[in-house]
Design a protein around this motif. Structure first.
Motif, PDB file in Angstrom:
ATOM      1  N   ARG A 210       0.834  -1.212   0.000  1.00  0.00           N
ATOM      2  CA  ARG A 210       0.000   0.000   0.000  1.00  0.00           C
ATOM      3  C   ARG A 210       0.872   1.266   0.000  1.00  0.00           C
ATOM      4  NH1 ARG A 210      -2.384   3.329  -1.292  1.00  0.00           N
ATOM      5  NH2 ARG A 210      -4.529   4.017  -0.946  1.00  0.00           N
TER       6      ARG A 210
ATOM      7  N   ALA B 218       2.169   1.704  -3.465  1.00  0.00           N
ATOM      8  CA  ALA B 218       1.087   2.180  -4.347  1.00  0.00           C
ATOM      9  C   ALA B 218       0.963   3.692  -4.224  1.00  0.00           C
ATOM     10  CB  ALA B 218      -0.230   1.499  -3.986  1.00  0.00           C
ATOM     11  N   ALA B 219       1.078   4.193  -2.990  1.00  0.00           N
ATOM     12  CA  ALA B 219       0.977   5.640  -2.787  1.00  0.00           C
ATOM     13  C   ALA B 219       2.191   6.344  -3.390  1.00  0.00           C
ATOM     14  CB  ALA B 219       0.873   5.952  -1.300  1.00  0.00           C
TER      15      ALA B 219
ATOM     16  N   HIS C  61       5.008  -2.394  -5.780  1.00  0.00           N
ATOM     17  CA  HIS C  61       3.655  -2.629  -5.277  1.00  0.00           C
ATOM     18  C   HIS C  61       3.223  -4.048  -5.650  1.00  0.00           C
ATOM     19  CE1 HIS C  61      -0.892  -1.612  -5.862  1.00  0.00           C
ATOM     20  NE2 HIS C  61      -0.690  -2.292  -4.755  1.00  0.00           N
ATOM     21  N   ALA C  62       3.419  -4.381  -6.935  1.00  0.00           N
ATOM     22  CA  ALA C  62       3.012  -5.709  -7.416  1.00  0.00           C
ATOM     23  C   ALA C  62       3.841  -6.804  -6.755  1.00  0.00           C
ATOM     24  CB  ALA C  62       3.167  -5.765  -8.937  1.00  0.00           C
TER      25      ALA C  62
ATOM     26  N   GLN D  28       2.669  -7.719  -3.384  1.00  0.00           N
ATOM     27  CA  GLN D  28       1.485  -8.573  -3.519  1.00  0.00           C
ATOM     28  C   GLN D  28       1.908 -10.000  -3.876  1.00  0.00           C
ATOM     29  OE1 GLN D  28      -1.852  -7.494  -3.499  1.00  0.00           O
ATOM     30  NE2 GLN D  28      -2.914  -9.258  -4.352  1.00  0.00           N
TER      31      GLN D  28
ATOM     32  N   ASN E 193       1.110 -13.374  -1.970  1.00  0.00           N
ATOM     33  CA  ASN E 193       0.549 -14.543  -2.664  1.00  0.00           C
ATOM     34  C   ASN E 193       1.387 -15.791  -2.381  1.00  0.00           C
ATOM     35  OD1 ASN E 193      -1.509 -13.042  -3.799  1.00  0.00           O
ATOM     36  ND2 ASN E 193      -0.480 -12.751  -5.760  1.00  0.00           N
TER      37      ASN E 193
ATOM     38  N   ASP F  19      -2.251   8.098   0.412  1.00  0.00           N
ATOM     39  CA  ASP F  19      -2.255   8.838  -0.860  1.00  0.00           C
ATOM     40  C   ASP F  19      -2.087  10.336  -0.641  1.00  0.00           C
ATOM     41  OD1 ASP F  19      -2.436   6.635  -2.393  1.00  0.00           O
ATOM     42  OD2 ASP F  19      -4.590   6.757  -2.757  1.00  0.00           O
TER      43      ASP F  19
ATOM     44  N   THR G 288     -10.941  -3.543  -0.602  1.00  0.00           N
ATOM     45  CA  THR G 288     -11.197  -4.540  -1.646  1.00  0.00           C
ATOM     46  C   THR G 288      -9.918  -5.067  -2.281  1.00  0.00           C
ATOM     47  OG1 THR G 288     -11.674  -2.664  -3.074  1.00  0.00           O
ATOM     48  CG2 THR G 288     -13.543  -3.942  -2.329  1.00  0.00           C
ATOM     49  N   TRP G 289      -8.847  -4.242  -2.260  1.00  0.00           N
ATOM     50  CA  TRP G 289      -7.621  -4.754  -2.873  1.00  0.00           C
ATOM     51  C   TRP G 289      -7.079  -5.970  -2.121  1.00  0.00           C
ATOM     52  CZ3 TRP G 289      -3.830  -4.425   0.753  1.00  0.00           C
ATOM     53  CH2 TRP G 289      -3.818  -3.339   1.636  1.00  0.00           C
TER      54      TRP G 289
ATOM     55  N   GLU H  12      -7.622  -9.414  -3.430  1.00  0.00           N
ATOM     56  CA  GLU H  12      -6.914  -9.840  -4.637  1.00  0.00           C
ATOM     57  C   GLU H  12      -5.846 -10.902  -4.337  1.00  0.00           C
ATOM     58  OE1 GLU H  12      -7.198  -8.319  -7.972  1.00  0.00           O
ATOM     59  OE2 GLU H  12      -9.104  -7.868  -7.013  1.00  0.00           O
TER      60      GLU H  12
ATOM     61  N   THR I 249      -4.033 -14.187  -3.668  1.00  0.00           N
ATOM     62  CA  THR I 249      -4.413 -15.530  -4.101  1.00  0.00           C
ATOM     63  C   THR I 249      -3.224 -16.479  -4.001  1.00  0.00           C
ATOM     64  OG1 THR I 249      -5.176 -16.863  -5.959  1.00  0.00           O
ATOM     65  CG2 THR I 249      -3.937 -14.885  -6.515  1.00  0.00           C
TER      66      THR I 249
END
Lengths: 309, 502
Positions: free
Chosen positions: A59, A62-63, A81-82, A85, A89, A125, A298-299, A302, A304
């Motif tokens: 997060r 992302a900001a 950011h990815a 994640q 995962n 942000d 909601t993010w 994601e 998984t």
């Protein structure tokens, strides 16, 4: 000492070249039996927290991707950011391999991690790059760094070793960029730095951030101790922030760096009165009723463990 | 060269610009021309872009030539089939077919200074062509290309480019990935979610999305336009000035730009409930900096159960799908690349050799420039449609094109009427013009800091015109011969012409 100069274009190329996917790892490979039932019980909450801590970094990046001054740096943060994640995962995939998940359940983190994620999701942000750029590296070295190292030292499962080797390689690039950016930020005029510092502190939301951040480190120390590990591993990671930061005269100019460093100094000194407050906050936050906490953004849904979707 | 046919004008490209130029040439009494078209049909971009949902985002009333009015537009914003029908109807109405040479791929042109003729090289066995003047109407959006993504050759599923749609592929029940979220993508995606089992949309940068109010044209209105052409002309003017006013916020970075952004944000808030999705769809550049997207269907389509927006960077393509940087392989039966065109901002679409052997691609290697976007010094008797710095951000491209066509027809008329060897724009006038253009561009939204296909990698804007369409049209209203080197043909030129052709 000379500034930490970095060719960000070159770094971006490296990041792109070294991408890996969940599908590159055989999650059903041998070695899962190395996790004894006793270790399994202690590891489960630890992994849940770790997986969520990846999202703290995610997060934050992302900001930062929205604030970065150049397209190259923005792209680097988009990748980071990815990658955070991806780490989450991979950690979820390990938990599944070790039979720690029931159905499609995504394990919940401890309340302190959740508070920090809530805070970042709501306010990051609006924070300046120099603010995020000094705090996120601390969270990365302290939490990610220490906890990942701990897993690599303690868990024998070869699949876990392979996954964390890749995670570690990613993290070392994250930290290299973190510190190079801190150095860059330190080139700004002192007046601008002070304005940003004051602007960051006077916001009432900042207090919420402090109240979320302070107990987080102490809570993670408690977790490590509960796992039967020497808490000094966490402290060593915390000191890394200072050690690397001190190498750059420009990073040292950042008022926020000085504050984060000072705070790190208090955390590693168990005799410091700061711990009266921090430990108290851990206790208080533990009693925060679940219904007062915001629902997961909601993010977060994601995440998984499936290599393919 | 032997057996070369000498034309008055060679028009390269049979799209909107080529057809428009041909009509105006005929209306000017110039009949010895040919349209050299590499395809087997007319229509250019509108022949190529037949993907589901393809439509224009400028009202059809304005996206048509004023000299070839069409009272029958079925709706405010017509689809590609109707626009293509309009182009074909113009070709029929103005009897252009005998002038068109299909399957005629021009591979290069070079200027014979002695004869005052352009040699037009054509691929294959087609008869070579020489021409007194050349209209380069090849268009900026004519070369579709798959993007440079790692592993693209390893993907084993079906690949479709939006500008080369595969109408035989049945999307029913398929897992589809769409790469790109630009003007084509936002039209394709709402159509795909109706058919496909799942649609994953891979976004790199979100664009500003504005509402597009599309209405069917009332039969009474059509009848009025048919019987009272002045009424249609009036409607066209109303659309024109409506769009002109938008320039104040879209062309220049002004407080009105915020108003445009406010409309975009309101659309986003109204149509998207989830805050994270909203964040992912919020652009981080000034409205107008990249092409504005006009659609009411895109956001609702993204939120359908079978659709998902993916904003992770694409790491590579694998045999079964797209691997993104969060480590997941997004498997797909078909990948639709809505990734735009290879827009030429530097270099030229074909090799162009001008006076004294100069090569235009070399001169343009740092970014293209021209005089009023139509002519380039050192390349006499050659005219561009949609040349450098003629792109509109707020108004109909056809308005700009019409002005270019009228200008170049006037120039070609002058070459032929006065029997000129060369009409070559003066370098100093061209430079002065471009200095002004580049200075004016600094205040525009396009140069406000985003990366777009309008700019070269160095940030040079060779694409857009920094002003009102009215200004653009006005500057092309008259041909100022004092801006050109005007060289008449003499006896030796005529001898060279005869020698060159025989």
């Amino acid at each position: 000492m000379a500034a930490i100069a970095m060719d960000f274009e070159d770094m971006l190329r490296k990041i792109k070249d070294r991408q890996w996917a969940l599908a590159d790892i055989d999650w059903d490979g041998p070695g899962a039996e190395t996790i004894t039932p006793e270790l399994h019980a202690r590891l489960k909450p630890f992994m849940a927290d770790l997986m969520w801590i990846e999202n703290v970094g995610a997060r934050g990046f992302a900001a930062m991707a929205k604030k970065a001054p150049t397209e190259t740096l923005r792209e680097i943060y988009r990748y980071f950011h990815a990658e955070e994640q991806k780490h989450a995962n991979a950690e979820l995939a390990l938990m599944r391999r070790w039979g720690m998940l029931e159905g499609d359940e995504i394990p919940q983190p401890n309340v302190n991690v959740k508070l920090v994620i809530d805070f970042l999701d709501k306010y990051s942000d609006d924070m300046s790059l120099s603010f995020l750029g000094t705090v996120i590296p601390m969270l990365e070295v302290a939490l990610d760094g220490a906890l990942v190292k701990f897993i690599m030292d303690e868990i024998e499962d070869p699949v876990c070793q392979e996954a964390f080797k890749r995670i570690n390689a990613d993290e070392s690039r994250h930290l290299a960029v973190d510190f190079a950016v801190m150095d860059l930020l330190g080139h700004a005029e002192m007046r601008k730095l002070l304005i940003e510092l004051v602007g960051g502190w006077v916001k009432p939301t900042f207090l919420i951030g402090v109240l979320s951040y302070v107990p987080l480190l102490n809570k993670m120390r408690d977790n490590i101790v509960a796992m039967g590990v020497d808490e000094n591993k966490l402290y060593k990671a915390l000191e890394r922030y200072r050690n690397v930061g001190e190498r750059s005269e420009f990073a040292r100019r950042l008022p926020m760096y000085q504050i984060v460093k000072m705070h790190g100094g208090w955390v590693v000194n168990r005799d410091h009165p700061y711990h009266l407050l921090a430990d108290a906050l851990v206790k208080i936050t533990a009693r925060v009723p679940k219904r007062l906490l915001r629902r997961d953004p909601t993010w977060a849904k994601e995440i998984t463990y499936e290599p393919a979707a | 060269m032997t057996n070369a046919q000498t034309l008055d004008v060679a028009v390269i490209g049979g799209g909107f610009a080529g057809i428009g130029a041909a009509i105006r040439l005929k209306q000017h009494g110039i009949e010895n021309f040919a349209i050299l078209e590499r395809g087997t049909a007319l229509g250019g971009t509108w022949r190529d872009n037949t993907y589901p949902g393809a439509a224009c985002d400028i009202p059809s009333r304005l996206y048509s030539y004023s000299f070839a009015p069409n009272p029958n537009w079925s709706q405010t914003y017509s689809g590609s089939a109707e626009i293509l029908g309009y182009i074909e109807s113009m070709a029929a109405r103005y009897r252009l077919r005998p002038h068109v040479r299909f399957g005629c791929t021009v591979t290069g042109i070079s200027f014979d200074e002695d004869a005052g003729l352009w040699d037009v090289a054509i691929e294959g066995n087609a008869a070579p062509v020489r021409a007194r003047a050349v209209v380069l109407a090849s268009g900026p959006l004519s070369n579709a290309g798959f993007p440079d993504i790692r592993g693209i050759e390893t993907y084993e599923g079906h690949k479709i480019h939006s500008a080369r749609w595969d109408h035989d592929y049945d999307f029913t029940g398929k897992r589809v990935a769409v790469v790109g979220t630009g003007a084509s993508a936002v039209q394709i995606i709402p159509e795909l979610v109706e058919k496909a089992a799942s649609v994953k949309v891979f976004q790199r940068t979100p664009g500003w999305v504005l509402p597009r109010v599309n209405r069917r044209t009332n039969p009474l209105t059509k009848s009025l336009y048919r019987h009272v052409p002045a009424a249609e002309s009036l409607a066209r003017r109303a659309w024109f000035y409506g769009h002109e006013s938008v320039a104040l916020g879209v062309v220049w970075n002004t407080p009105l730009t915020r108003v445009v952004e406010l409309v975009g944000r309101a659309q986003l808030h109204r149509q998207v409930r989830d805050p994270w999705l909203r964040r992912q769809l919020t652009p981080d550049f000034r409205a107008g900096c990249k092409r504005l997207l006009m659609t009411d269907d895109y956001y609702p389509a993204l939120q359908r159960d079978n659709c998902k927006l993916i904003t992770w960077p694409i790491a590579r393509l694998a045999p079964n799908g797209i691997r993104t940087a969060e480590g997941v392989e997004h498997q797909a039966d078909c990948i639709v690349f809505a990734t735009g065109f290879e827009v030429s901002k530097a270099g030229t679409p074909i090799p162009i050799v001008g006076r004294e052997g100069r090569v235009l691609a070399e001169e343009w290697s740092r970014g293209a420039y021209a005089y009023k976007s139509v002519a380039v010094s050192g390349y006499p008797n050659l005219f561009f449609t949609f040349g450098p710095n003629s792109g509109p951000g707020h108004n109909s491209a056809l308005v700009y094109m019409e002005a270019q066509i009228d200008y170049l027809v006037r120039a070609i008329g002058t070459i032929l009427d006065r029997d000129l060897r060369m009409l070559d724009v003066r370098r100093d006038r061209q430079d002065r013009y471009n200095e002004t253009i580049q200075r004016r561009l600094t205040a525009t939204t396009w140069n406000s800091g985003c990366h777009s296909w309008y700019l070269t990698d160095d940030g040079f804007n060779a694409t857009m015109y920094p002003g009102f369409a009215t200004q653009y049209v006005n500057q092309l209203r008259s041909l100022r011969l004092e801006d050109y080197h005007v060289v008449s043909a003499d006896a030796s030129t005529r001898a060279a012409r005869i020698a060159a052709v025989s």
